[in-house]
Design an enzyme around this catalytic site. Structure first.
Site, mmCIF file in Angstrom:
data_model
loop_
_atom_site.group_PDB
_atom_site.id
_atom_site.type_symbol
_atom_site.label_atom_id
_atom_site.label_comp_id
_atom_site.label_asym_id
_atom_site.label_seq_id
_atom_site.Cartn_x
_atom_site.Cartn_y
_atom_site.Cartn_z
ATOM 1 N N CYS A 114 12.575 40.418 33.201
ATOM 2 C CA CYS A 114 11.378 39.592 32.976
ATOM 3 C C CYS A 114 10.138 40.425 32.627
ATOM 4 O O CYS A 114 9.143 39.882 32.162
ATOM 5 C CB CYS A 114 11.097 38.730 34.202
ATOM 6 S SG CYS A 114 12.503 37.711 34.635
ATOM 7 N N HIS A 254 3.960 36.140 34.066
ATOM 8 C CA HIS A 254 5.354 35.724 33.880
ATOM 9 C C HIS A 254 5.479 34.335 34.510
ATOM 10 O O HIS A 254 5.067 34.122 35.645
ATOM 11 C CB HIS A 254 6.265 36.738 34.560
ATOM 12 C CG HIS A 254 7.691 36.310 34.641
ATOM 13 N ND1 HIS A 254 8.328 35.663 33.609
ATOM 14 C CD2 HIS A 254 8.608 36.430 35.632
ATOM 15 C CE1 HIS A 254 9.570 35.415 33.966
ATOM 16 N NE2 HIS A 254 9.769 35.852 35.192
ATOM 17 N N ASN A 284 11.555 29.220 33.333
ATOM 18 C CA ASN A 284 11.456 30.678 33.304
ATOM 19 C C ASN A 284 12.283 31.199 32.127
ATOM 20 O O ASN A 284 13.508 31.079 32.133
ATOM 21 C CB ASN A 284 11.979 31.212 34.651
ATOM 22 C CG ASN A 284 11.978 32.724 34.743
ATOM 23 O OD1 ASN A 284 11.754 33.409 33.744
ATOM 24 N ND2 ASN A 284 12.238 33.234 35.929
HETATM 25 O O1 UT7 Z 1 12.036 35.914 36.872
HETATM 26 C C1 UT7 Z 1 12.514 36.150 38.153
HETATM 27 C C2 UT7 Z 1 13.598 35.131 38.416
HETATM 28 N N1 UT7 Z 1 13.541 34.644 39.729
HETATM 29 C C3 UT7 Z 1 13.028 33.452 40.077
HETATM 30 O O2 UT7 Z 1 12.538 32.713 39.275
HETATM 31 C C4 UT7 Z 1 13.217 33.030 41.517
HETATM 32 C C5 UT7 Z 1 12.121 33.177 42.484
HETATM 33 N N2 UT7 Z 1 12.474 32.340 43.600
HETATM 34 C C6 UT7 Z 1 12.201 31.010 43.613
HETATM 35 O O3 UT7 Z 1 11.600 30.506 42.695
HETATM 36 C C7 UT7 Z 1 12.624 30.206 44.802
HETATM 37 O O4 UT7 Z 1 13.153 31.051 45.810
HETATM 38 C C8 UT7 Z 1 13.659 29.096 44.449
HETATM 39 C C9 UT7 Z 1 12.998 28.031 43.608
HETATM 40 C C10 UT7 Z 1 14.849 29.705 43.706
HETATM 41 C C11 UT7 Z 1 14.175 28.443 45.721
HETATM 42 O O5 UT7 Z 1 13.096 27.910 46.471
HETATM 43 P P1 UT7 Z 1 13.014 28.187 48.036
HETATM 44 O O6 UT7 Z 1 11.897 27.435 48.547
HETATM 45 O O7 UT7 Z 1 13.020 29.689 48.223
HETATM 46 O O8 UT7 Z 1 14.362 27.539 48.542
HETATM 47 P P2 UT7 Z 1 15.536 28.224 49.370
HETATM 48 O O9 UT7 Z 1 16.335 29.144 48.506
HETATM 49 O O10 UT7 Z 1 14.972 28.764 50.639
HETATM 50 O O11 UT7 Z 1 16.409 26.952 49.678
HETATM 51 C C12 UT7 Z 1 15.933 25.868 50.485
HETATM 52 C C13 UT7 Z 1 16.975 24.765 50.449
HETATM 53 C C14 UT7 Z 1 18.400 25.268 50.687
HETATM 54 O O12 UT7 Z 1 19.062 24.292 51.462
HETATM 55 P P3 UT7 Z 1 19.281 24.486 53.050
HETATM 56 O O13 UT7 Z 1 20.035 25.763 53.187
HETATM 57 O O14 UT7 Z 1 17.887 24.583 53.613
HETATM 58 O O15 UT7 Z 1 20.026 23.265 53.433
HETATM 59 C C15 UT7 Z 1 18.998 25.300 49.297
HETATM 60 O O16 UT7 Z 1 20.391 25.132 49.314
HETATM 61 O O17 UT7 Z 1 16.981 24.155 49.144
HETATM 62 C C16 UT7 Z 1 18.331 24.099 48.659
HETATM 63 N N3 UT7 Z 1 18.290 24.171 47.198
HETATM 64 C C17 UT7 Z 1 18.198 23.062 46.439
HETATM 65 N N4 UT7 Z 1 18.107 21.755 46.758
HETATM 66 C C18 UT7 Z 1 18.003 20.872 45.750
HETATM 67 C C19 UT7 Z 1 18.335 25.246 46.391
HETATM 68 N N5 UT7 Z 1 18.264 24.878 45.110
HETATM 69 C C20 UT7 Z 1 18.173 23.519 45.106
HETATM 70 C C21 UT7 Z 1 18.067 22.544 44.097
HETATM 71 N N6 UT7 Z 1 17.985 21.250 44.458
HETATM 72 N N7 UT7 Z 1 18.038 22.863 42.784
#
Ligand code: UT7
Length: 327
Positions: A114, A254, A284
């Site tokens: 990125c 970004h 992204n």
């Molecule tokens: O250019 C660099 C590339 N990287 C990025 O863009 C990623 C940077 N990270 C992020 O943007 C965030 O960490 C995410 C958007 C990927 C995830 O958000 P978060 O608030 O960190 O969520 P999390 O990974 O802590 O997950 C929370 C919950 C989980 O469920 P449980 O374990 O709490 O039951 C996930 O399984 O959200 C669940 N989850 C979803 N639920 C519905 C993860 N993805 C999804 C989804 N829809 N698409």
């Protein structure tokens, strides 16, 4: 003292096909509400079958040359920033060189995930600043849809395809670009990686069955890294320019996640309108994201004479970097 480097023009291109949050509701266990509240993304553009990375790169590059009033034969070097080239050999820059008819140009790809566009600008500016090139076309172009696992809800909703470009040169006209800052920390590659398809783990029936050719990411870890680095980058760029973060006219970050950008706004005591954000409509697009955002900001008149514009990016590697443009 090297030659002063100028940004002479920008361009961008995104494919026509759009994937909405409603489309993802049909593909994985997710909701528009979750995606909007956790990321701020509403839509992303993706290539259709038969279209390829170089199609977007050529179009974005052409648009940037038009904006800069530079003919393809006057380009001395083409840098394409990407980790999703059409193929590994030849590189994407050679495909672009041929299709633009840039008969006097060298051509190289840069992979800094990125941070690609800022890395490409840095290396392009080094060629101009040292007098080895007069005009460099820097293109950032990514097809994340071809390396995204559409069965993994934690990553698939984030990514889109697109390309952005800039022409660097010297002499009269253009906008002074400098204060290039690049860093890397390769000690934790598995935070964001594509395990297979390189020479370490070449494609096999097994790697395909295990879905190892897709992006794997530890979202929370990348989130924390992104917030920390974005704050450091903006503070550093402001300090070296002799101003406070609140005095920067426009930050073009970004386009990763609205919450990451919001966290930086709050911790730096900045105002939301100091940041140019379009991730709602593109998701992204990795290396291309800051390049597309910069071109859109320019075309929408968000950048005015005298403005200090700071580009910041961070991503897989880890890599991170910034550059400052005096408009
Ligand atoms: O250019 C660099 C590339 N990287 C990025 O863009 C990623 C940077 N990270 C992020 O943007 C965030 O960490 C995410 C958007 C990927 C995830 O958000 P978060 O608030 O960190 O969520 P999390 O990974 O802590 O997950 C929370 C919950 C989980 O469920 P449980 O374990 O709490 O039951 C996930 O399984 O959200 C669940 N989850 C979803 N639920 C519905 C993860 N993805 C999804 C989804 N829809 N698409």
């Amino acid at each position: 003292m090297g030659t002063a480097v100028k940004l002479l023009g920008t361009g961008s291109f995104v494919p026509e096909r759009v994937l909405t949050n409603a489309d993802f509701e049909r593909m994985v266990d997710t909701s528009d509400e979750w995606i909007m509240s956790r990321t701020g993304i509403r839509e992303r553009h993706v290539l259709s079958d038969g279209e390829k990375n170089s199609d977007m790169a050529v179009q974005a590059g052409y648009n940037a040359l038009q904006a800069a009033h530079i003919a393809p034969e006057d380009v001395d070097h083409i840098i394409v920033c990407t980790f999703t080239p059409d193929m590994l050999v030849p590189n994407c820059a050679c495909v672009v060189q041929s299709r633009l008819d840039a008969v006097n140009a060298g051509a190289v790809d840069i992979n800094a995930a990125c941070t690609g566009f800022i890395s490409g600008l840095t290396h392009g500016a080094a060629l101009v600043g040292s007098g080895q090139a007069r005009r460099v076309l820097v293109i950032a172009s990514e097809v994340l849809s071809r390396v995204t696992d559409y069965q993994d809800r934690g990553t698939c909703v984030l990514f889109g395809d697109g390309a952005g470009a800039a022409v660097l040169g010297s002499g009269d006209g253009g906008h002074a670009i400098g204060d290039f800052f690049l860093r890397a920390d390769g000690s934790n590659p598995e935070a964001l990686w594509i395990p297979a398809g390189g020479s370490n783990l070449p494609a096999s029936a097994n790697t395909v069955a295990e879905r190892l050719h897709f992006i794997k990411m530890n979202g929370r870890e990348v989130f924390k890294f992104a917030v920390t680095r974005m704050i450091e980058l903006i503070e550093g760029a402001a300090e070296r320019a002799g101003i406070k973060p609140g005095d920067i006219d426009l930050v073009v970050p970004h386009q990763v996640n609205q919450r990451i950008i919001q966290a930086a706004v709050e911790r730096l005591g900045m105002r939301e309108e100091q940041f140019y954000c379009n991730l709602e409509w593109y998701g992204n697009t990795s290396a291309a994201s800051a390049a597309i955002a910069l071109d859109e900001a320019v075309r929408k008149g968000r950048v005015k004479a005298g403005n200090t514009v700071v580009l910041v990016a961070f991503g897989g590697g880890f890599t991170w970097g910034s550059t400052t443009i005096k408009w």
